[in-house]
Design a protein around this motif. Sequence first.
Motif, PDB file in Angstrom:
ATOM      1  N   ALA A 198      -1.591   8.315  -2.988  1.00 53.38           N
ATOM      2  CA  ALA A 198      -2.835   8.894  -2.487  1.00 53.38           C
ATOM      3  C   ALA A 198      -3.828   9.130  -3.621  1.00 53.38           C
ATOM      4  O   ALA A 198      -5.020   8.814  -3.499  1.00 53.38           O
ATOM      5  N   CYS A 199      -3.359   9.668  -4.745  1.00 50.18           N
ATOM      6  CA  CYS A 199      -4.251   9.875  -5.901  1.00 50.18           C
ATOM      7  C   CYS A 199      -4.856   8.554  -6.354  1.00 50.18           C
ATOM      8  O   CYS A 199      -6.052   8.465  -6.668  1.00 50.18           O
ATOM      9  N   ASP A 200      -4.019   7.525  -6.394  1.00 50.64           N
ATOM     10  CA  ASP A 200      -4.487   6.218  -6.844  1.00 50.64           C
ATOM     11  C   ASP A 200      -5.510   5.637  -5.870  1.00 50.64           C
ATOM     12  O   ASP A 200      -6.568   5.157  -6.280  1.00 50.64           O
ATOM     13  N   ALA A 201      -5.205   5.704  -4.586  1.00 50.39           N
ATOM     14  CA  ALA A 201      -6.095   5.118  -3.581  1.00 50.39           C
ATOM     15  C   ALA A 201      -7.420   5.857  -3.504  1.00 50.39           C
ATOM     16  O   ALA A 201      -8.482   5.239  -3.281  1.00 50.39           O
ATOM     17  N   GLU A 202      -7.380   7.161  -3.710  1.00 48.55           N
ATOM     18  CA  GLU A 202      -8.583   7.985  -3.589  1.00 48.55           C
ATOM     19  C   GLU A 202      -9.305   8.167  -4.924  1.00 48.55           C
ATOM     20  O   GLU A 202     -10.320   8.860  -4.977  1.00 48.55           O
TER      21      GLU A 202
ATOM     22  N   GLY B 157       6.934  -6.455  -0.860  1.00 43.75           N
ATOM     23  CA  GLY B 157       6.657  -5.958  -2.198  1.00 43.75           C
ATOM     24  C   GLY B 157       5.182  -5.907  -2.514  1.00 43.75           C
ATOM     25  O   GLY B 157       4.758  -5.161  -3.405  1.00 43.75           O
ATOM     26  N   TYR B 158       4.402  -6.679  -1.783  1.00 47.10           N
ATOM     27  CA  TYR B 158       2.957  -6.714  -2.009  1.00 47.10           C
ATOM     28  C   TYR B 158       2.241  -5.651  -1.179  1.00 47.10           C
ATOM     29  O   TYR B 158       1.042  -5.433  -1.352  1.00 47.10           O
ATOM     30  N   ALA B 159       2.984  -5.002  -0.290  1.00 54.66           N
ATOM     31  CA  ALA B 159       2.424  -3.948   0.555  1.00 54.66           C
ATOM     32  C   ALA B 159       2.521  -2.603  -0.148  1.00 54.66           C
ATOM     33  O   ALA B 159       3.386  -2.380  -0.993  1.00 54.66           O
ATOM     34  N   HIS B 160       1.626  -1.689   0.236  1.00 60.13           N
ATOM     35  CA  HIS B 160       1.630  -0.368  -0.381  1.00 60.13           C
ATOM     36  C   HIS B 160       2.876   0.434  -0.022  1.00 60.13           C
ATOM     37  O   HIS B 160       3.290   1.321  -0.774  1.00 60.13           O
ATOM     38  N   GLU B 161       3.488   0.155   1.104  1.00 55.87           N
ATOM     39  CA  GLU B 161       4.535   0.987   1.678  1.00 55.87           C
ATOM     40  C   GLU B 161       5.688   1.270   0.724  1.00 55.87           C
ATOM     41  O   GLU B 161       6.220   2.383   0.684  1.00 55.87           O
ATOM     42  N   PHE B 162       6.090   0.280  -0.064  1.00 53.46           N
ATOM     43  CA  PHE B 162       7.272   0.430  -0.910  1.00 53.46           C
ATOM     44  C   PHE B 162       6.936   0.796  -2.360  1.00 53.46           C
ATOM     45  O   PHE B 162       7.836   0.925  -3.182  1.00 53.46           O
ATOM     46  N   HIS B 163       5.671   0.899  -2.690  1.00 54.36           N
ATOM     47  CA  HIS B 163       5.182   1.422  -3.968  1.00 54.36           C
ATOM     48  C   HIS B 163       5.397   0.503  -5.168  1.00 54.36           C
ATOM     49  O   HIS B 163       4.826   0.763  -6.243  1.00 54.36           O
ATOM     50  N   VAL B 164       6.198  -0.539  -5.038  1.00 58.26           N
ATOM     51  CA  VAL B 164       6.468  -1.361  -6.224  1.00 58.26           C
ATOM     52  C   VAL B 164       5.229  -2.128  -6.677  1.00 58.26           C
ATOM     53  O   VAL B 164       5.109  -2.450  -7.865  1.00 58.26           O
ATOM     54  N   GLU B 165       4.315  -2.419  -5.768  1.00 58.70           N
ATOM     55  CA  GLU B 165       3.091  -3.107  -6.201  1.00 58.70           C
ATOM     56  C   GLU B 165       2.251  -2.187  -7.104  1.00 58.70           C
ATOM     57  O   GLU B 165       1.572  -2.658  -8.020  1.00 58.70           O
TER      58      GLU B 165
END
Length: 394
Positions: free
Chosen positions: A35-39, A352-360
Amino acid sequence: MSGALGSGFDDPDHTLIAEAVRERCAEFPDEYWAACDAEHRFPWEFFTAMAEGGWLGIALPEEYGGAGRGVTEAAILLREVAASGAAMNGCTALHMNLFGLQPVLKYGNERLRKTFLPPAAEGRLHVAFAVTEPDAGTDTSRIKTAAERDGDNWVISGQKIWTSKALESDVALILARTAPAPPGERHRFEGLSLFLIDLDREHVDIRPIPKAGRNAVASCETFYDRLPVEGWRLVGEEGRGFKHILSGLNPERILIAAEAVGIGYAALRRATEYARVREVFDRPIGANQAISHPLADAYARLEAAWQMTMVAARRYDAGLPCGAEANIAKYLAAQAGYDAADRAVQTHGGLGYAHEFHVERYWREARIMRLAPVSQEMSLNFIAQQVLDLPRSY
C-alpha cells in the motif's frame, strides 16, 4: 523452510538483535508495504515504531544518544528489515539515520555532533544525502554545485539528483565545489567541501522523480538557489570533502549488501512456500528440479554474499581497511538478491507478475542495488584496480 530464512549468528547478542527486529517488523506485513508503495506514501508508522524501539541510533556512540554498536549490528538490523518484506522501502526510510551521518561523527566539529546526532538517533531528525549531479554521474570530480564565501558563512547554488528522502528530510549532507580543482589528474577531487545544510524550502526546490519501484520513499531532484549556510555547518576541512564522504561510502556499500540479501531471503521465502503447495500435473511444482535447483542455488549465493558482508562489516568496525571487502560484498549481494527475486517471480509463473504475491515488488526493488549506490561495473573497477593492480580503465 519454516521461520526466518538465512544464516544464524555466532554472537548471542546478534541473535537477540535479529529476533527483536523481526518481531517489530512483523507488525508491518507485505500488505502494508504494498500500500505504501502503490500510494507513494512514506512509511511513517514503521519509521516511528523503529525510532521508539531505539534502533535508529544503533551505530552511533552512546554520548550522542546512540547504542554504541557498529556497522555489523546495523547490517543485521537492515537484513531483517528487508527480509520481513519491507525490502528497500523499509530500509531506505531508515538507513540515512543509521549511517548517513558517519562523516559528521568522524570529521564534524563538536557543535555539529551535539546538534544533529542525538535527534537523528532518536528519529526526530530526517537526513538526506546530496552528492550525485545530472552531468557528473559517477564522476564526482565533475560536480558543479558551488559554495561561495559570504563572510564567515557560505551560499550554495546548484542541482543534485537522486536525493532520496529529500521530501521528508530536515537536513542534507551536500558536496559542493568551494574552489577549482588544481591541474592534474591526481588533484581532481580537491576543492570539494562537505556541508550539513538545512533543506530550506525558500531556497531549495524538491521534485520527486517518477521511477519503477521503491515508491514509498521518493528520490528527488533538488535545486539550490543561493541557500545560506552558516560557517559551522562545514563538515571537516574545506576542500577535503570528497575524502570525508569516503568514510560513509564503505558502510553504505556494506548496508546495501545486507539489504540485498534480506530482499533475496524474502523472495525465497515466498517462492518456497508457493512451490510446496502449488500443484501442476498432480504434484507440487517444488518437486521439479527446474524449480528447486534455481531456488537452492539462489539460497547458496545469498548465504555466501551474507558471509562476505559480515567480513566487510567486522573489518570496518575494527578500524581495518575494508574497501575491497565492502565492494565485493555489495557486488555479490546485489546480484544474489536480484537473482533470488527473479527466480521467485519465475516460480510463481504468471502470478509472479501480479501484485497479489508481492514478489514482483521485491524484484523491482532488488534491481536498484545493481545500480546504486555504485553500479556493479564500478565495483568491479575498484576490485580490478585496487586489488588486482590493473590499469585504470576510465
